[in-house]
Scaffold this motif. Sequence first.
Motif, PDB file in Angstrom:
ATOM      1  N   THR A  61      83.373   5.905  45.451  1.00  0.00           N
ATOM      2  CA  THR A  61      83.045   4.726  44.649  1.00  0.00           C
ATOM      3  C   THR A  61      81.809   4.022  45.199  1.00  0.00           C
ATOM      4  OG1 THR A  61      85.354   4.438  44.012  1.00  0.00           O
ATOM      5  CG2 THR A  61      83.913   2.511  43.809  1.00  0.00           C
ATOM      6  N   ARG A  62      81.777   3.817  46.511  1.00  0.00           N
ATOM      7  CA  ARG A  62      80.671   3.080  47.136  1.00  0.00           C
ATOM      8  C   ARG A  62      79.337   3.806  46.985  1.00  0.00           C
ATOM      9  NH1 ARG A  62      82.496   3.115  51.855  1.00  0.00           N
ATOM     10  NH2 ARG A  62      81.103   4.589  52.828  1.00  0.00           N
ATOM     11  N   THR A  63      79.349   5.131  47.099  1.00  0.00           N
ATOM     12  CA  THR A  63      78.103   5.905  47.038  1.00  0.00           C
ATOM     13  C   THR A  63      77.756   6.361  45.626  1.00  0.00           C
ATOM     14  OG1 THR A  63      79.228   8.002  47.472  1.00  0.00           O
ATOM     15  CG2 THR A  63      78.380   6.779  49.394  1.00  0.00           C
ATOM     16  N   ARG A  64      78.703   6.145  44.706  1.00  0.00           N
ATOM     17  CA  ARG A  64      78.546   6.620  43.320  1.00  0.00           C
ATOM     18  C   ARG A  64      78.318   8.134  43.290  1.00  0.00           C
ATOM     19  NH1 ARG A  64      74.826   1.722  40.966  1.00  0.00           N
ATOM     20  NH2 ARG A  64      76.379   0.111  41.332  1.00  0.00           N
ATOM     21  N   ALA A  65      79.063   8.827  44.123  1.00  0.00           N
ATOM     22  CA  ALA A  65      78.928  10.278  44.235  1.00  0.00           C
ATOM     23  C   ALA A  65      79.327  10.964  42.936  1.00  0.00           C
ATOM     24  CB  ALA A  65      79.792  10.797  45.381  1.00  0.00           C
ATOM     25  N   GLU A  66      78.591  12.001  42.620  1.00  0.00           N
ATOM     26  CA  GLU A  66      78.880  12.806  41.436  1.00  0.00           C
ATOM     27  C   GLU A  66      79.702  14.038  41.776  1.00  0.00           C
ATOM     28  OE1 GLU A  66      75.653  13.462  38.748  1.00  0.00           O
ATOM     29  OE2 GLU A  66      74.665  11.616  39.387  1.00  0.00           O
ATOM     30  N   ALA A  67      79.800  14.355  43.073  1.00  0.00           N
ATOM     31  CA  ALA A  67      80.568  15.529  43.491  1.00  0.00           C
ATOM     32  C   ALA A  67      81.159  15.310  44.876  1.00  0.00           C
ATOM     33  CB  ALA A  67      79.692  16.777  43.498  1.00  0.00           C
ATOM     34  N   VAL A  68      82.276  15.993  45.111  1.00  0.00           N
ATOM     35  CA  VAL A  68      82.905  16.040  46.427  1.00  0.00           C
ATOM     36  C   VAL A  68      82.952  17.506  46.840  1.00  0.00           C
ATOM     37  CG1 VAL A  68      85.052  15.710  47.711  1.00  0.00           C
ATOM     38  CG2 VAL A  68      84.308  13.965  46.079  1.00  0.00           C
ATOM     39  N   PHE A  69      82.432  17.792  48.032  1.00  0.00           N
ATOM     40  CA  PHE A  69      82.473  19.142  48.592  1.00  0.00           C
ATOM     41  C   PHE A  69      83.558  19.187  49.657  1.00  0.00           C
ATOM     42  CE2 PHE A  69      78.372  19.187  46.650  1.00  0.00           C
ATOM     43  CZ  PHE A  69      78.082  20.508  46.371  1.00  0.00           C
ATOM     44  N   THR A  70      84.365  20.228  49.627  1.00  0.00           N
ATOM     45  CA  THR A  70      85.433  20.408  50.609  1.00  0.00           C
ATOM     46  C   THR A  70      85.530  21.880  50.974  1.00  0.00           C
ATOM     47  OG1 THR A  70      87.750  19.856  51.097  1.00  0.00           O
ATOM     48  CG2 THR A  70      87.274  20.679  48.879  1.00  0.00           C
ATOM     49  N   PRO A  71      85.959  22.201  52.191  1.00  0.00           N
ATOM     50  CA  PRO A  71      86.033  23.607  52.582  1.00  0.00           C
ATOM     51  C   PRO A  71      86.928  24.448  51.673  1.00  0.00           C
ATOM     52  CG  PRO A  71      86.211  22.205  54.503  1.00  0.00           C
ATOM     53  CD  PRO A  71      86.286  21.309  53.302  1.00  0.00           C
ATOM     54  N   SER A  72      88.072  23.894  51.277  1.00  0.00           N
ATOM     55  CA  SER A  72      89.014  24.618  50.417  1.00  0.00           C
ATOM     56  C   SER A  72      90.018  23.626  49.842  1.00  0.00           C
ATOM     57  CB  SER A  72      89.756  25.696  51.211  1.00  0.00           C
ATOM     58  OG  SER A  72      90.639  25.091  52.133  1.00  0.00           O
ATOM     59  N   LEU A  73      90.824  24.101  48.926  1.00  0.00           N
ATOM     60  CA  LEU A  73      91.865  23.241  48.345  1.00  0.00           C
ATOM     61  C   LEU A  73      92.930  22.865  49.367  1.00  0.00           C
ATOM     62  CD1 LEU A  73      92.439  24.709  44.772  1.00  0.00           C
ATOM     63  CD2 LEU A  73      91.161  22.660  45.428  1.00  0.00           C
ATOM     64  N   ALA A  74      93.009  23.597  50.470  1.00  0.00           N
ATOM     65  CA  ALA A  74      93.992  23.285  51.509  1.00  0.00           C
ATOM     66  C   ALA A  74      93.797  21.881  52.085  1.00  0.00           C
ATOM     67  CB  ALA A  74      93.929  24.317  52.631  1.00  0.00           C
ATOM     68  N   HIS A  75      92.646  21.285  51.871  1.00  0.00           N
ATOM     69  CA  HIS A  75      92.359  19.956  52.401  1.00  0.00           C
ATOM     70  C   HIS A  75      92.921  18.848  51.511  1.00  0.00           C
ATOM     71  CE1 HIS A  75      89.700  21.179  55.760  1.00  0.00           C
ATOM     72  NE2 HIS A  75      89.710  22.299  55.031  1.00  0.00           N
ATOM     73  N   PHE A  76      93.480  19.214  50.368  1.00  0.00           N
ATOM     74  CA  PHE A  76      94.125  18.254  49.465  1.00  0.00           C
ATOM     75  C   PHE A  76      95.635  18.443  49.513  1.00  0.00           C
ATOM     76  CE2 PHE A  76      89.966  18.733  47.208  1.00  0.00           C
ATOM     77  CZ  PHE A  76      89.526  17.435  47.406  1.00  0.00           C
ATOM     78  N   PRO A  77      96.391  17.352  49.356  1.00  0.00           N
ATOM     79  CA  PRO A  77      97.857  17.474  49.339  1.00  0.00           C
ATOM     80  C   PRO A  77      98.313  18.457  48.256  1.00  0.00           C
ATOM     81  CG  PRO A  77      97.200  15.165  49.452  1.00  0.00           C
ATOM     82  CD  PRO A  77      95.948  15.975  49.199  1.00  0.00           C
ATOM     83  N   GLY A  78      99.187  19.368  48.626  1.00  0.00           N
ATOM     84  CA  GLY A  78      99.702  20.346  47.686  1.00  0.00           C
ATOM     85  C   GLY A  78      98.673  21.358  47.218  1.00  0.00           C
ATOM     86  N   GLU A  79      97.513  21.376  47.874  1.00  0.00           N
ATOM     87  CA  GLU A  79      96.396  22.261  47.517  1.00  0.00           C
ATOM     88  C   GLU A  79      95.980  22.103  46.056  1.00  0.00           C
ATOM     89  OE1 GLU A  79      96.469  26.223  49.072  1.00  0.00           O
ATOM     90  OE2 GLU A  79      97.446  25.577  50.924  1.00  0.00           O
ATOM     91  N   ASP A  80      96.099  20.861  45.556  1.00  0.00           N
ATOM     92  CA  ASP A  80      95.677  20.516  44.195  1.00  0.00           C
ATOM     93  C   ASP A  80      94.606  19.437  44.260  1.00  0.00           C
ATOM     94  OD1 ASP A  80      97.232  22.134  42.512  1.00  0.00           O
ATOM     95  OD2 ASP A  80      98.938  20.762  42.653  1.00  0.00           O
ATOM     96  N   VAL A  81      93.611  19.563  43.392  1.00  0.00           N
ATOM     97  CA  VAL A  81      92.588  18.517  43.305  1.00  0.00           C
ATOM     98  C   VAL A  81      93.232  17.302  42.651  1.00  0.00           C
ATOM     99  CG1 VAL A  81      90.360  17.885  42.356  1.00  0.00           C
ATOM    100  CG2 VAL A  81      90.763  20.237  43.083  1.00  0.00           C
ATOM    101  N   PRO A  82      93.190  16.142  43.305  1.00  0.00           N
ATOM    102  CA  PRO A  82      93.800  14.939  42.723  1.00  0.00           C
ATOM    103  C   PRO A  82      93.131  14.558  41.399  1.00  0.00           C
ATOM    104  CG  PRO A  82      93.304  14.616  45.043  1.00  0.00           C
ATOM    105  CD  PRO A  82      92.646  15.895  44.632  1.00  0.00           C
ATOM    106  N   SER A  83      93.941  14.354  40.385  1.00  0.00           N
ATOM    107  CA  SER A  83      93.397  14.054  39.061  1.00  0.00           C
ATOM    108  C   SER A  83      92.619  12.742  39.042  1.00  0.00           C
ATOM    109  CB  SER A  83      94.511  14.027  38.010  1.00  0.00           C
ATOM    110  OG  SER A  83      95.480  13.063  38.336  1.00  0.00           O
ATOM    111  N   ASP A  84      93.056  11.759  39.811  1.00  0.00           N
ATOM    112  CA  ASP A  84      92.323  10.493  39.815  1.00  0.00           C
ATOM    113  C   ASP A  84      90.954  10.628  40.477  1.00  0.00           C
ATOM    114  OD1 ASP A  84      93.636  10.806  42.267  1.00  0.00           O
ATOM    115  OD2 ASP A  84      93.913   8.660  42.557  1.00  0.00           O
ATOM    116  N   LEU A  85      90.801  11.568  41.389  1.00  0.00           N
ATOM    117  CA  LEU A  85      89.495  11.828  41.986  1.00  0.00           C
ATOM    118  C   LEU A  85      88.564  12.472  40.954  1.00  0.00           C
ATOM    119  CD1 LEU A  85      87.713  11.849  44.540  1.00  0.00           C
ATOM    120  CD2 LEU A  85      88.706  14.090  45.077  1.00  0.00           C
ATOM    121  N   MET A  86      89.122  13.356  40.147  1.00  0.00           N
ATOM    122  CA  MET A  86      88.323  14.063  39.155  1.00  0.00           C
ATOM    123  C   MET A  86      87.965  13.205  37.936  1.00  0.00           C
ATOM    124  SD  MET A  86      89.634  17.968  39.348  1.00  0.00           S
ATOM    125  CE  MET A  86      88.881  18.254  37.796  1.00  0.00           C
ATOM    126  N   GLN A  87      88.456  12.006  37.874  1.00  0.00           N
ATOM    127  CA  GLN A  87      88.039  11.103  36.798  1.00  0.00           C
ATOM    128  C   GLN A  87      86.584  10.705  36.983  1.00  0.00           C
ATOM    129  OE1 GLN A  87      90.774   7.837  36.798  1.00  0.00           O
ATOM    130  NE2 GLN A  87      92.462   9.065  36.021  1.00  0.00           N
TER     131      GLN A  87
END
Length: 107
Positions: A61-87
């Motif tokens: 939110t602070r940086t107004r980022a258009e993308a998030v880079f992560t090594p793999s889905l393992a870095h998210f709970p349940g290995e799922d991309v959070p839907s609120d992040l993808m909004q």
Amino acid sequence: MKFRPTAVGYCRSDVSGIQQSWDEDQIRSAAKRRGYDLAKIVVVDGRRNNRPLAGLKATVTRTRAEAVFTPSLAHFPGEDVPSDLMQNTDVITVSPENTYTRAGGTS
């Protein structure tokens, strides 16, 4: 001057373990290769932080980022991309290389 969209990296130290530095380098490299200006890499320890995504969402939110880079889905709970992040952002995994778009698709 050419506009470069802003991105944020996200890495959980408890998932990366001893390869955390490698994972951070891979995030930097992937963002550069795709033409993003990487504002910051948010690193959290999911064992000590019961809300590991809170800092990431605030940084996006602070940086107004258009993308998030992560090594793999393992870095998210349940290995799922959070839907609120993808909004607000696309999520790009380094390995395997996938893009999860705001519209909910992958490429």
